[in-house]
Design a protein around this motif. Structure first.
Motif, mmCIF file in Angstrom:
data_model
loop_
_atom_site.group_PDB
_atom_site.id
_atom_site.type_symbol
_atom_site.label_atom_id
_atom_site.label_comp_id
_atom_site.label_asym_id
_atom_site.label_seq_id
_atom_site.Cartn_x
_atom_site.Cartn_y
_atom_site.Cartn_z
ATOM 1 N N LEU A 126 0.844 -1.189 0.000
ATOM 2 C CA LEU A 126 0.000 0.000 0.000
ATOM 3 C C LEU A 126 0.878 1.238 0.000
ATOM 4 C CD1 LEU A 126 -2.466 -1.093 2.814
ATOM 5 C CD2 LEU A 126 -2.912 -1.100 0.368
ATOM 6 N N GLU A 127 0.413 2.290 -0.689
ATOM 7 C CA GLU A 127 1.184 3.518 -0.719
ATOM 8 C C GLU A 127 0.846 4.356 0.518
ATOM 9 O OE1 GLU A 127 1.814 7.476 -3.254
ATOM 10 O OE2 GLU A 127 0.359 6.050 -4.032
ATOM 11 N N ILE A 128 1.879 5.002 1.072
ATOM 12 C CA ILE A 128 1.632 5.859 2.236
ATOM 13 C C ILE A 128 1.119 7.207 1.735
ATOM 14 C CG2 ILE A 128 2.680 6.999 4.239
ATOM 15 C CD1 ILE A 128 2.792 3.992 4.439
ATOM 16 N N ARG A 129 -0.010 7.616 2.193
ATOM 17 C CA ARG A 129 -0.530 8.926 1.790
ATOM 18 C C ARG A 129 -1.344 9.520 2.928
ATOM 19 N NH1 ARG A 129 -4.574 7.291 -2.902
ATOM 20 N NH2 ARG A 129 -2.796 6.102 -3.582
ATOM 21 N N LYS A 130 -1.776 10.776 2.682
ATOM 22 C CA LYS A 130 -2.574 11.465 3.686
ATOM 23 C C LYS A 130 -3.843 10.675 3.979
ATOM 24 C CE LYS A 130 -5.343 15.558 4.142
ATOM 25 N NZ LYS A 130 -5.979 16.677 3.472
ATOM 26 N N GLY A 131 -4.231 10.618 5.262
ATOM 27 C CA GLY A 131 -5.432 9.885 5.635
ATOM 28 C C GLY A 131 -6.711 10.580 5.178
ATOM 29 N N ILE A 132 -7.832 9.886 5.322
ATOM 30 C CA ILE A 132 -9.150 10.460 5.006
ATOM 31 C C ILE A 132 -9.552 11.372 6.161
ATOM 32 C CG2 ILE A 132 -11.586 9.893 4.619
ATOM 33 C CD1 ILE A 132 -10.584 7.072 3.810
ATOM 34 N N GLU A 133 -10.148 12.516 5.823
ATOM 35 C CA GLU A 133 -10.504 13.454 6.885
ATOM 36 C C GLU A 133 -11.945 13.227 7.316
ATOM 37 O OE1 GLU A 133 -8.875 17.260 6.126
ATOM 38 O OE2 GLU A 133 -10.136 18.224 7.646
ATOM 39 N N ILE A 134 -12.135 12.968 8.618
ATOM 40 C CA ILE A 134 -13.486 12.830 9.163
ATOM 41 C C ILE A 134 -13.616 13.826 10.299
ATOM 42 C CG2 ILE A 134 -15.140 11.281 10.299
ATOM 43 C CD1 ILE A 134 -13.556 8.936 9.014
ATOM 44 N N ALA A 135 -14.416 14.857 10.089
ATOM 45 C CA ALA A 135 -14.627 15.912 11.083
ATOM 46 C C ALA A 135 -13.305 16.459 11.628
ATOM 47 C CB ALA A 135 -15.510 15.421 12.222
ATOM 48 N N GLY A 136 -12.331 16.636 10.735
ATOM 49 C CA GLY A 136 -11.068 17.248 11.150
ATOM 50 C C GLY A 136 -10.019 16.264 11.605
ATOM 51 N N ALA A 137 -10.397 15.013 11.830
ATOM 52 C CA ALA A 137 -9.413 14.010 12.251
ATOM 53 C C ALA A 137 -9.047 13.139 11.050
ATOM 54 C CB ALA A 137 -9.994 13.157 13.367
ATOM 55 N N LEU A 138 -7.811 12.613 11.057
ATOM 56 C CA LEU A 138 -7.334 11.857 9.904
ATOM 57 C C LEU A 138 -7.182 10.382 10.231
ATOM 58 C CD1 LEU A 138 -4.651 14.445 8.896
ATOM 59 C CD2 LEU A 138 -6.556 13.782 7.449
ATOM 60 N N ILE A 139 -7.556 9.538 9.270
ATOM 61 C CA ILE A 139 -7.403 8.091 9.442
ATOM 62 C C ILE A 139 -7.239 7.476 8.054
ATOM 63 C CG2 ILE A 139 -9.920 7.703 9.442
ATOM 64 C CD1 ILE A 139 -9.347 5.531 11.622
#
Lengths: 292, 386
Positions: A126-139
């Motif tokens: 898997l490629e490392i990239r920015k997480g998905i934003e949910i209400a300002g938090a990243l995952i």
């Protein structure tokens, strides 16, 4: 608000990783009544077998995983059949089995070291990239997947233990092995089944954890220490409880280091362990015994 | 009767341990046994041969063995061959203390090359001092080791230099005033943090730090916490590149764009820099730079490549490791196999000694008299910072 949610996410990610390890450990403990500390090394072995099939031989990732799952289950069964069972048949105490399990852990770790070397490895799947934003938090999607797997395991095992025949048999053996045997339950079958299922879960844990944080031969020790702590907090005799306990541990650790210096993270985990052992030794989901 | 399984289990454990001990004590390159004669000089070598730190522990072991074989093939020390006894310190104080006890009490060595990690050296100095055994470290850089004992010397510089030059560039050149640190709880990373902070605060800046225990894999809350403080730059001070790799990946996942500084354990890992180029782009580091133009360095680099069939990694560390063996050779030839005399020799006789790492002078306090240079990581390579 976003920060609170981020800490909750961080806690859930950590907790789900502990849970993946705790669940197999707890299953084996509850049926066999001994600490299979080599479980952490089995997790590492699963991670490395996947590396072997996928990165070294070049088999498709998902097919590799199926091969890993079967190989690790088989290794789990063999460990039971040729190491633990002969000792148990001679009436060895659980202290002996504990020492043997530590020995097995060292053997497996060194075996991995011998074959794959000490360097840290990565599947690079898997490629490392920015997480998905949910209400300002990243995952990241992988983390969501890991959490989902842990929650699914929790629900699945909860109903499996409550409703299915094998689940009931396992509970009967874990509740009172003597009585179960008198009622005609084949304890050997239950022990083998718990090692096979437990080791299969270890391989799943190994692959997911390796995707999340790379592979190294000694990864199993840290995992089993936290998995064990999670299992005790949740109630080591209860398999769903061990998952809940792991999530609890992950969240408290991560919330704790938001306020305290982060160097105290392990201290937080073990203080919780002590508190539970002193005040609630049966854990959150502790199984009640009639004669206590 | 009930003891039988216990005895059986113990026998199995003992057999397994013995097998592993034999398997792991085999010399790395199957040196023919007949090379080792009865009049041999035993040298203990403590380093991290397993765990995360094995990335430099393994080449360290290879370079020591190679240098010793070179010396032996040219007749050894006044006719006696050198024999290296490798013991795994695992970059931990506890393991290296057991390793040192074994080397001193069982193998009766007078000299140990090691520890490599600062944690290893700090733990074994008291043991060596008590037994009058001399320690020569080729990789320990913790400022706490300066002048720690007359039985300890190092040909690798102290981190106080690493911290000071980076603090200076951060404050004066980059104009940073607030630096966040992620520090592994080991002597080497903490040493860099302390040296940096002392100098940076003297200049007028401020640092804040979060620590983590060795083996930690989840840095998310640490990252969220430091991000909320909005520092000008982040310094990743860790023992091994593996820890830094996890941290930079999690920084990326947390979508934090921050200027980075890394300890030289990270910038010295050429393979890792190449593989993780996009994560480290623009990061600053201070390295002790080996003199790659020197005769000895060229010999080291060529011999290593032809013997092990790969490029020399961690050039600075390996140059000091190579020099450590040759420095010991000179000491052994001049004062003989005696820990106390060798310790004395290192304090007084190493002046402008020409080696692979450059010109070596060891001071009264046992430290190398030299320093670090600032480097910047560009396109997966560390270059001199201008």
């Amino acid at each position: 608000m976003a920060i609170l949610l981020q800490i909750l996410f961080n806690g859930l990610i950590a907790g789900s990783i502990y849970a993946l390890v705790a669940v197999g450990f707890s299953l084996i403990y509850s049926t066999g009544r001994f600490m299979h500390f080599a479980h952490g090394a089995v997790v590492a072995l699963g991670a490395y077998l996947q590396y072997w099939f996928f990165n070294l031989i070049g088999i498709n990732f998902y097919l590799s995983f199926i091969l890993t799952l079967f190989s690790v289950s088989l290794i789990g069964y063999l460990m039971h059949r040729f190491v633990y069972k002969p000792l148990k048949d001679r009436g060895s105490s659980s202290a002996v089995l504990l020492i043997v399990s530590v020995g097995l852990m060292i053997v497996i770790e060194n075996f991995i070291l011998l074959i794959f070397g000490a360097n840290v490895k990565s599947y690079s799947f898997l490629e490392i990239r920015k997480g998905i934003e949910i209400a300002g938090a990243l995952i990241t999607p992988l983390q969501i997947f890991i959490i989902a797997i842990s929650v699914a395991l929790f629900l699945l095992l909860y109903f499996f233990m409550k409703k299915s025949k094998l689940g009931r048999i396992i509970r009967a053996v874990s509740d009172n092995p003597e009585l179960a045997r008198i009622s005609g339950i084949n304890a050997h079958f239950v022990h083998s089944a718990s090692f096979i299922i437990g080791s299969a879960m270890a391989s799943l844990a190994g692959v997911l954890i390796a995707l999340e944080q790379n592979l190294e031969p000694t990864m199993g020790l840290n995992l089993i220490v936290k998995g064990f702590t999670g299992a005790v907090i949740g109630g080591i005799m209860s398999i769903p409880g061990s998952i809940a306990g792991s999530f609890f541990l992950g969240i408290v650790e991560n919330a704790g280091i938001w306020y305290l210096p982060s160097g105290y993270k392990d201290a937080i985990a073990f203080v919780i362990l002590f508190l539970f052992l002193i005040f609630k030794p049966k854990g959150i989901f502790g199984v009640k015994k009639r004669d206590e | 009767m009930t003891n039988k399984p216990l005895i059986f289990a113990l026998i199995i454990i003992v057999v397994v341990i013995v097998i592993f001990a034999i398997a792991s004590s085999k010399p790395a390159n199957n040196v023919p046994v007949e090379n080792v004669q009865s009049t041999k000089i035993k040298i203990g070598v403590i380093g991290p041969y397993s765990g995360d730190a094995a990335v430099y522990g393994e080449p360290y072991r290879e370079v020591v063995q190679m240098a010793i074989d070179e010396i032996n093939s040219k007749g050894g020390i006044n006719g006696s061959k050198i024999e290296a006894i490798f013991e795994d310190g695992k970059c931990s104080g506890q393991d290296s203390a057991s390793a040192a006890q074994k080397l001193i009490n069982i193998d009766k060595v007078q000299v140990i090359i090691g520890g490599f990690c600062s944690s290893e050296s700090l733990a074994i100095v008291p043991i060596a001092e008590q037994n009058k055994v001399f320690l020569l470290s080729a990789g320990s850089s913790s400022p706490d080791l300066t002048g720690i004992s007359k039985y300890f010397a190092r040909n690798y510089p102290s981190d106080s230099a690493q911290g000071i030059v980076l603090a200076d560039v951060s404050y004066n050149d980059k104009g940073w005033r607030k630096i966040a640190f992620i520090v592994e709880q080991l002597d080497y990373p903490l040493g860099i943090y302390r040296a940096y902070t002392k100098e940076f605060e003297r200049l007028g800046g401020k640092t804040l730090k979060e620590e983590f225990a060795k083996g930690e894999t989840n840095f998310r809350t640490i990252i969220s916490k430091l991000k909320a403080e909005s520092p000008d730059a982040l310094f990743i001070s860790v023992q091994t590149p593996a820890a830094a790799e996890r941290i930079v990946k999690q920084i990326k996942e947390a979508d934090w764009n921050i200027s980075l500084m890394v300890s030289d354990s990270v910038s010295g890992d050429a393979e890792g820099l190449k593989r993780l180029a996009k994560f480290y782009e623009g990061a600053l580091a201070a390295e002790f730079v080996a003199d790659e133009q020197s005769e000895a360095f060229k010999r080291l680099s060529e011999n290593y490549k032809s013997r092990y069939n790969k490029d020399l990694p961690y050039k600075s560390y390996m140059a000091t490791t190579y020099d450590a063996v040759y420095l010991l050779k000179d000491a052994l030839e001049q004062v003989g196999y005696n820990g106390e005399k060798i310790a004395e020799w290192f304090r007084t006789s190493v002046k402008d000694w020409k080696g692979a790492s450059g010109s070596i002078t060891i001071g009264e306090n046992g430290d190398l008299v030299a320093g670090h240079k600032v480097k910047i990581i560009r396109n997966g390579k560390s270059e001199l910072y201008q």
